[in-house]
Design a protein around this motif. Structure first.
Motif, mmCIF file in Angstrom:
data_model
loop_
_atom_site.group_PDB
_atom_site.id
_atom_site.type_symbol
_atom_site.label_atom_id
_atom_site.label_comp_id
_atom_site.label_asym_id
_atom_site.label_seq_id
_atom_site.Cartn_x
_atom_site.Cartn_y
_atom_site.Cartn_z
ATOM 1 N N LYS A 115 0.763 -1.272 0.100
ATOM 2 C CA LYS A 115 0.006 -0.130 0.129
ATOM 3 C C LYS A 115 0.745 1.199 -0.045
ATOM 4 O O LYS A 115 0.534 2.408 -0.598
ATOM 5 C CB LYS A 115 -1.099 0.020 1.067
ATOM 6 C CG LYS A 115 -1.792 1.064 1.300
ATOM 7 C CD LYS A 115 -3.072 1.067 2.307
ATOM 8 C CE LYS A 115 -4.193 1.919 1.991
ATOM 9 N NZ LYS A 115 -3.747 3.552 1.955
ATOM 10 N N GLU A 116 1.869 1.225 0.786
ATOM 11 C CA GLU A 116 2.936 2.379 0.801
ATOM 12 C C GLU A 116 3.243 2.864 -0.577
ATOM 13 O O GLU A 116 3.588 4.006 -0.781
ATOM 14 C CB GLU A 116 3.879 2.178 2.036
ATOM 15 C CG GLU A 116 4.720 3.597 2.143
ATOM 16 C CD GLU A 116 5.878 3.528 3.093
ATOM 17 O OE1 GLU A 116 6.401 4.400 3.781
ATOM 18 O OE2 GLU A 116 6.301 2.314 3.388
ATOM 19 N N LEU A 117 3.813 1.868 -1.212
ATOM 20 C CA LEU A 117 4.224 1.964 -2.408
ATOM 21 C C LEU A 117 3.254 2.767 -3.487
ATOM 22 O O LEU A 117 3.531 3.814 -3.997
ATOM 23 C CB LEU A 117 5.055 0.893 -3.195
ATOM 24 C CG LEU A 117 5.349 0.823 -4.580
ATOM 25 C CD1 LEU A 117 6.452 1.842 -4.546
ATOM 26 C CD2 LEU A 117 5.849 -0.415 -5.218
ATOM 27 N N LEU A 118 2.167 2.155 -3.595
ATOM 28 C CA LEU A 118 1.211 2.619 -4.389
ATOM 29 C C LEU A 118 0.739 3.887 -4.008
ATOM 30 O O LEU A 118 0.495 5.172 -4.567
ATOM 31 C CB LEU A 118 -0.248 1.877 -4.648
ATOM 32 C CG LEU A 118 0.174 0.207 -4.859
ATOM 33 C CD1 LEU A 118 -1.276 -0.449 -4.861
ATOM 34 C CD2 LEU A 118 0.597 0.267 -6.358
ATOM 35 N N ASP A 119 0.420 4.367 -2.790
ATOM 36 C CA ASP A 119 0.096 5.633 -2.173
ATOM 37 C C ASP A 119 1.177 6.637 -2.573
ATOM 38 O O ASP A 119 0.952 7.782 -2.985
ATOM 39 C CB ASP A 119 0.004 5.566 -0.857
ATOM 40 C CG ASP A 119 -1.415 4.981 -0.445
ATOM 41 O OD1 ASP A 119 -2.285 4.685 -1.356
ATOM 42 O OD2 ASP A 119 -1.386 4.525 0.947
ATOM 43 N N THR A 120 2.673 6.286 -2.544
ATOM 44 C CA THR A 120 3.622 7.021 -2.777
ATOM 45 C C THR A 120 3.676 7.567 -4.312
ATOM 46 O O THR A 120 3.855 8.868 -4.661
ATOM 47 C CB THR A 120 4.949 6.506 -2.227
ATOM 48 O OG1 THR A 120 4.830 6.323 -0.924
ATOM 49 C CG2 THR A 120 6.156 7.312 -2.364
ATOM 50 N N ILE A 121 3.629 6.463 -5.137
ATOM 51 C CA ILE A 121 3.580 6.796 -6.573
ATOM 52 C C ILE A 121 2.398 8.240 -7.198
ATOM 53 O O ILE A 121 2.869 8.999 -7.714
ATOM 54 C CB ILE A 121 3.221 5.566 -7.310
ATOM 55 C CG1 ILE A 121 4.400 4.580 -7.336
ATOM 56 C CG2 ILE A 121 3.135 5.919 -8.815
ATOM 57 C CD1 ILE A 121 4.325 3.184 -7.777
ATOM 58 N N ARG A 122 1.183 7.668 -6.383
ATOM 59 C CA ARG A 122 0.244 8.655 -6.559
ATOM 60 C C ARG A 122 0.401 9.938 -6.026
ATOM 61 O O ARG A 122 0.067 11.096 -6.674
ATOM 62 C CB ARG A 122 -1.226 7.933 -5.980
ATOM 63 C CG ARG A 122 -1.513 6.949 -6.549
ATOM 64 C CD ARG A 122 -2.814 6.386 -6.204
ATOM 65 N NE ARG A 122 -3.612 5.336 -6.748
ATOM 66 C CZ ARG A 122 -3.366 3.979 -6.186
ATOM 67 N NH1 ARG A 122 -2.998 3.644 -5.222
ATOM 68 N NH2 ARG A 122 -3.957 2.974 -6.980
ATOM 69 N N ALA A 123 1.042 9.906 -4.832
ATOM 70 C CA ALA A 123 1.381 11.395 -4.123
ATOM 71 C C ALA A 123 2.647 12.139 -4.971
ATOM 72 O O ALA A 123 2.382 13.255 -5.278
ATOM 73 C CB ALA A 123 2.028 11.013 -2.655
ATOM 74 N N VAL A 124 3.583 11.240 -5.318
ATOM 75 C CA VAL A 124 4.743 12.032 -6.298
ATOM 76 C C VAL A 124 4.079 12.331 -7.437
ATOM 77 O O VAL A 124 4.433 13.667 -7.969
ATOM 78 C CB VAL A 124 5.560 10.794 -6.199
ATOM 79 C CG1 VAL A 124 6.704 11.463 -7.421
ATOM 80 C CG2 VAL A 124 6.517 10.784 -4.968
ATOM 81 N N HIS A 125 3.218 11.475 -8.157
ATOM 82 C CA HIS A 125 2.677 12.211 -9.474
ATOM 83 C C HIS A 125 1.650 13.317 -9.142
ATOM 84 O O HIS A 125 1.649 14.192 -10.219
ATOM 85 C CB HIS A 125 1.723 10.966 -9.934
ATOM 86 C CG HIS A 125 1.102 11.149 -11.300
ATOM 87 N ND1 HIS A 125 -0.094 11.500 -11.538
ATOM 88 C CD2 HIS A 125 1.887 11.449 -12.662
ATOM 89 C CE1 HIS A 125 -0.212 11.639 -12.744
ATOM 90 N NE2 HIS A 125 0.866 11.668 -13.270
ATOM 91 N N ALA A 126 1.335 13.436 -7.976
ATOM 92 C CA ALA A 126 0.448 14.669 -7.684
ATOM 93 C C ALA A 126 1.285 15.940 -7.274
ATOM 94 O O ALA A 126 0.732 17.077 -6.922
ATOM 95 C CB ALA A 126 -0.799 14.483 -6.705
ATOM 96 N N GLY A 127 2.604 15.830 -7.244
ATOM 97 C CA GLY A 127 3.398 16.770 -6.752
ATOM 98 C C GLY A 127 3.973 16.674 -5.220
ATOM 99 O O GLY A 127 4.315 17.843 -4.756
#
Length: 210
Positions: A115-127
Motif C-alpha cells: 500500500k505504501e508504494l502505491l500511495d507514494t506513486i500517486r502522491a509523487v505524481h500529484a506533486g
C-alpha cells in the motif's frame, strides 16, 4: 483490468528480478498506473528514461555498472522535472540526505511495499514528496549530530578497508598525528567505541559504502 487513458506511466529500475515481479504484480491490479519500462542498472535507467519519459521512476540505489544515485543525478540533470522515488533496503540517514539533495521526490524502504508504494506513486505524481517512516526516524535520530568532514569520511573509508593509521597517513599524504586526530574526531562524532565500531556505524548510516 482495463486502465485509464491517463494512467501514471512508471519506470522500474532494480537489479533484482523479485523486485520487478513484486512491483509488477502490485501495479497490474491498479487502473490508474502502468509499467512502461524496466531497467537493471543506472545506465539502462537513463536510456529508458530518455526513450519513455515516464511520469514516475522507481530507483534502487545499489546496482552494478552505475548506481541509483548517479543515475538519479544524471536524469535530473537532463530532465529537471523527473519525479524519482528511491526504493531501497537502506535507511541510513546520510544515504537519505544524499538522495533528497540529489533530487529524489520520495525515499521508500523495500519492506514498506504494497500500500505504501502505491500511495507514494500517486502522491509523487500529484506533486508531493514523501519519506518512509523508517528513513524519517533515522533522519530525526541524527539531525543534531556533528557531520563528518570530507577528510574524516576519507579516513573512515580507509579504516573500513582495514588500514592502520600509518598506512592511512601515507595514502593521504598527511602526518600520522593528523590521522590520529581525525580518528579521535570520528569516534567522538559517531559515538563509536573503537575503529571497527566506527566503520560499522559508517556503513549502517550510509556515510560510507563497502
Amino acid at each position: 483490468m482495463s486502465q485509464d487513458a491517463n494512467a501514471i506511466r512508471i519506470l522500474v529500475v532494480d537489479d533484482h528480478p523479485v523486485v520487478h515481479e513484486g512491483v509488477d504484480a502490485l501495479v497490474r491490479r491498479q487502473r490508474d498506473m502502468r509499467i512502461v519500462a524496466q531497467a537493471t542498472n543506472g545506465r539502462e535507467a537513463i536510456q529508458q528514461f530518455r526513450t519513455q519519459r515516464p511520469d514516475v521512476t522507481l530507483m534502487d540505489l545499489q546496482m552494478p555498472e552505475m548506481n541509483g544515485l548517479d543515475a538519479l543525478m544524471a536524469i535530473r540533470g537532463e530532465f529537471p522535472e523527473a519525479r524519482i522515488i528511491v526504493l531501497t533496503t537502506y535507511a541510513g540517514d546520510a544515504q537519505v540526505l544524499r538522495a533528497i539533495k540529489a533530487g529524489a521526490w520520495a525515499y521508500l524502504l523495500k519492506n514498506g511495499l504494497h500500500k505504501e508504494l502505491l500511495d507514494t506513486i500517486r502522491a509523487v505524481h500529484a506533486g508531493k514528496k514523501y519519506i518512509s517512516p523508517g528513513a524519517s526516524f533515522e533522519l530525526a535520530e541524527h539531525a543534531s549530530d556533528d557531520a563528518l568532514t570530507p577528510a574524516e569520511v576519507r579516513v573512515l573509508r580507509l579504516i573500513a578497508d582495514g588500514n592502520a593509521n600509518k598506512e592511512i597517513a601515507t595514502q593521504l599524504s598527511v602526518s600520522e598525528d593528523t590521522v590520529k586526530g581525525q580518528v579521535r574526531n570520528i569516534l567522538s562524532k559517531l559515538g563509536a567505541k573503537d575503529r571497527a565500531h566506527a566503520a560499522m556505524i559508517g556503513v549502517k548510516r550510509g556515510i560510507i559504502e563497502v
